[in-house]
Design a protein around this motif. Sequence first.
Motif, PDB file in Angstrom:
ATOM      1  N   UNK A 115       0.830  -1.214   0.000  1.00 59.49           N
ATOM      2  CA  UNK A 115       0.000   0.000   0.000  1.00 59.49           C
ATOM      3  C   UNK A 115       0.862   1.261   0.000  1.00 59.49           C
ATOM      4  N   UNK A 116       2.035   1.184   0.650  1.00 59.02           N
ATOM      5  CA  UNK A 116       2.953   2.330   0.686  1.00 59.02           C
ATOM      6  C   UNK A 116       3.564   2.639  -0.678  1.00 59.02           C
ATOM      7  N   UNK A 117       3.470   1.676  -1.612  1.00 60.50           N
ATOM      8  CA  UNK A 117       4.084   1.853  -2.938  1.00 60.50           C
ATOM      9  C   UNK A 117       3.247   2.734  -3.857  1.00 60.50           C
ATOM     10  N   UNK A 118       2.145   3.261  -3.372  1.00 63.96           N
ATOM     11  CA  UNK A 118       1.240   4.099  -4.159  1.00 63.96           C
ATOM     12  C   UNK A 118       0.756   3.416  -5.432  1.00 63.96           C
ATOM     13  N   UNK A 119       0.187   2.221  -5.306  1.00 64.90           N
ATOM     14  CA  UNK A 119      -0.408   1.594  -6.499  1.00 64.90           C
ATOM     15  C   UNK A 119      -1.628   2.388  -6.942  1.00 64.90           C
ATOM     16  N   UNK A 120      -2.025   2.222  -8.200  1.00 67.42           N
ATOM     17  CA  UNK A 120      -3.226   2.900  -8.689  1.00 67.42           C
ATOM     18  C   UNK A 120      -4.457   2.344  -7.977  1.00 67.42           C
ATOM     19  N   UNK A 121      -4.580   1.014  -7.992  1.00 63.62           N
ATOM     20  CA  UNK A 121      -5.602   0.346  -7.177  1.00 63.62           C
ATOM     21  C   UNK A 121      -4.946  -0.840  -6.489  1.00 63.62           C
ATOM     22  N   UNK A 122      -5.376  -1.100  -5.278  1.00 60.26           N
ATOM     23  CA  UNK A 122      -4.835  -2.239  -4.522  1.00 60.26           C
ATOM     24  C   UNK A 122      -6.013  -2.947  -3.858  1.00 60.26           C
ATOM     25  N   UNK A 123      -6.372  -4.110  -4.421  1.00 62.64           N
ATOM     26  CA  UNK A 123      -7.500  -4.873  -3.912  1.00 62.64           C
ATOM     27  C   UNK A 123      -6.973  -6.023  -3.054  1.00 62.64           C
ATOM     28  N   UNK A 124      -7.385  -6.026  -1.792  1.00 57.34           N
ATOM     29  CA  UNK A 124      -7.045  -7.135  -0.894  1.00 57.34           C
ATOM     30  C   UNK A 124      -8.263  -8.053  -0.835  1.00 57.34           C
ATOM     31  N   UNK A 125      -8.034  -9.343  -1.104  1.00 58.37           N
ATOM     32  CA  UNK A 125      -9.170 -10.251  -1.275  1.00 58.37           C
ATOM     33  C   UNK A 125      -8.932 -11.586  -0.568  1.00 58.37           C
ATOM     34  N   UNK A 126     -10.039 -12.212  -0.227  1.00 53.41           N
ATOM     35  CA  UNK A 126      -9.963 -13.557   0.347  1.00 53.41           C
ATOM     36  C   UNK A 126     -11.334 -14.212   0.194  1.00 53.41           C
ATOM     37  N   UNK A 127     -11.334 -15.527   0.096  1.00 54.08           N
ATOM     38  CA  UNK A 127     -12.612 -16.239   0.016  1.00 54.08           C
ATOM     39  C   UNK A 127     -13.416 -16.010   1.292  1.00 54.08           C
ATOM     40  N   UNK A 128     -12.698 -15.958   2.414  1.00 52.44           N
ATOM     41  CA  UNK A 128     -13.335 -15.689   3.709  1.00 52.44           C
ATOM     42  C   UNK A 128     -12.597 -14.524   4.366  1.00 52.44           C
ATOM     43  N   UNK A 129     -13.022 -13.295   4.075  1.00 55.51           N
ATOM     44  CA  UNK A 129     -12.295 -12.120   4.613  1.00 55.51           C
ATOM     45  C   UNK A 129     -12.258 -12.129   6.138  1.00 55.51           C
ATOM     46  N   UNK A 130     -11.101 -11.727   6.678  1.00 54.63           N
ATOM     47  CA  UNK A 130     -10.930 -11.723   8.128  1.00 54.63           C
ATOM     48  C   UNK A 130     -10.796 -10.311   8.686  1.00 54.63           C
ATOM     49  N   UNK A 131     -10.775  -9.301   7.801  1.00 50.14           N
ATOM     50  CA  UNK A 131     -10.855  -7.909   8.255  1.00 50.14           C
ATOM     51  C   UNK A 131     -11.766  -7.167   7.277  1.00 50.14           C
ATOM     52  N   UNK A 132     -12.242  -6.007   7.684  1.00 52.90           N
ATOM     53  CA  UNK A 132     -13.245  -5.299   6.877  1.00 52.90           C
ATOM     54  C   UNK A 132     -12.663  -4.688   5.605  1.00 52.90           C
ATOM     55  N   UNK A 133     -11.339  -4.556   5.530  1.00 49.86           N
ATOM     56  CA  UNK A 133     -10.741  -3.982   4.319  1.00 49.86           C
ATOM     57  C   UNK A 133     -10.421  -5.048   3.274  1.00 49.86           C
ATOM     58  N   UNK A 134     -10.792  -6.291   3.541  1.00 46.13           N
ATOM     59  CA  UNK A 134     -10.577  -7.379   2.579  1.00 46.13           C
ATOM     60  C   UNK A 134     -11.923  -7.713   1.938  1.00 46.13           C
ATOM     61  N   UNK A 135     -11.931  -7.778   0.599  1.00 46.18           N
ATOM     62  CA  UNK A 135     -13.193  -8.050  -0.098  1.00 46.18           C
ATOM     63  C   UNK A 135     -13.334  -9.557  -0.333  1.00 46.18           C
ATOM     64  N   UNK A 136     -14.571 -10.064  -0.251  1.00 45.83           N
ATOM     65  CA  UNK A 136     -14.766 -11.500  -0.498  1.00 45.83           C
ATOM     66  C   UNK A 136     -14.678 -11.808  -1.990  1.00 45.83           C
ATOM     67  N   UNK A 137     -13.727 -12.648  -2.372  1.00 48.88           N
ATOM     68  CA  UNK A 137     -13.554 -13.028  -3.773  1.00 48.88           C
ATOM     69  C   UNK A 137     -13.224 -14.503  -3.867  1.00 48.88           C
ATOM     70  N   UNK A 138     -13.743 -15.120  -4.918  1.00 49.53           N
ATOM     71  CA  UNK A 138     -13.439 -16.523  -5.193  1.00 49.53           C
ATOM     72  C   UNK A 138     -12.476 -16.575  -6.372  1.00 49.53           C
ATOM     73  N   UNK A 139     -11.309 -17.164  -6.162  1.00 47.57           N
ATOM     74  CA  UNK A 139     -10.311 -17.242  -7.238  1.00 47.57           C
ATOM     75  C   UNK A 139     -10.838 -18.006  -8.453  1.00 47.57           C
ATOM     76  N   UNK A 140     -11.855 -18.820  -8.249  1.00 43.76           N
ATOM     77  CA  UNK A 140     -12.394 -19.604  -9.362  1.00 43.76           C
ATOM     78  C   UNK A 140     -13.334 -18.791 -10.239  1.00 43.76           C
ATOM     79  N   UNK A 141     -13.715 -17.625  -9.781  1.00 46.85           N
ATOM     80  CA  UNK A 141     -14.700 -16.836 -10.528  1.00 46.85           C
ATOM     81  C   UNK A 141     -14.499 -15.362 -10.178  1.00 46.85           C
TER      82      UNK A 141
END
Length: 266
Positions: A115-141
């Motif tokens: 995040x410190x690298x100043x990306x244009x967009x940085x999406x943090x994802x997990x099938x089962x998010x464990x913090x509110x800044x992680x979005x629920x995503x399935x790698x299969x879809x």
Amino acid sequence: MDIFAVGDISMSILHTIERFIARTFSGGSFYCCLCDKNVRRFLPYRGGRSNESAFIKEMKIVGSDVDNFECPNCGAHDRERHLFLYLNAADLFTKFCGKDILHFAPERHLSARIAECSPNTYVKADLYPYTTDIVPLDLLDLPYPNCSFDFLVANHVLEHVGDDLRALSEICRVLRVGGAAILQTPFSERLNITWQDDGIDSASARLIVYGQEDHLRLYGNDIIKRFSSVGLSPLVATHVGLLPSVNASMFGVNPHEPFFLFERRE
Ligand SMILES: [Zn+2]
């Protein structure tokens, strides 16, 4: 109470003591590159290699260093420390600037550094998010159009995914041409061909033959060919090639773990 429960409690008490010492007193001959602190030792994962099944010991798994796993000060695992060193040595933290990045199962220190690298967009994802800044995503879809990202990071994720070839196809699809995926994954040097048998369907059986209850296969020496089969080109590097001056023992990382970098070239 069975012997494993007693062992778990003993290890938990030992870890608590080690963490207290690490956070109270400075010094030690080992160094955590993520919290920038010397520690007396890194803590083992579940008692370390001596607690692995006889089968897993024989399989010569290249992945986490289970004997030198957790930093007692910051809690970072060896695979997070090693990936941090690899990303730094490959100058990828610089290349992340202004780019679109998708990070699966984001580790605390690594994600803060990215995040410190100043990306244009940085999406943090997990099938089962464990913090509110992680979005629920399935790698299969993945819910993204083709060619949406410049980088994708999945550190020790694919061994947990049921249909890894479909996940890899999705990874390739959402990467732009010239984009890259960082796909750290444990594998066995003893297996020529990746082994996945759906008959191994209990947690206890998976622990014995795959090394962890939620691992769904044991990758073999065909891992690079398998990952490349979806259209990714390997740019794999080694510890000795990319990190020649890093003392793996002192830094608590596995020098045999490669840097699994794959590029989409077309
Ligand atoms: Zn640390």
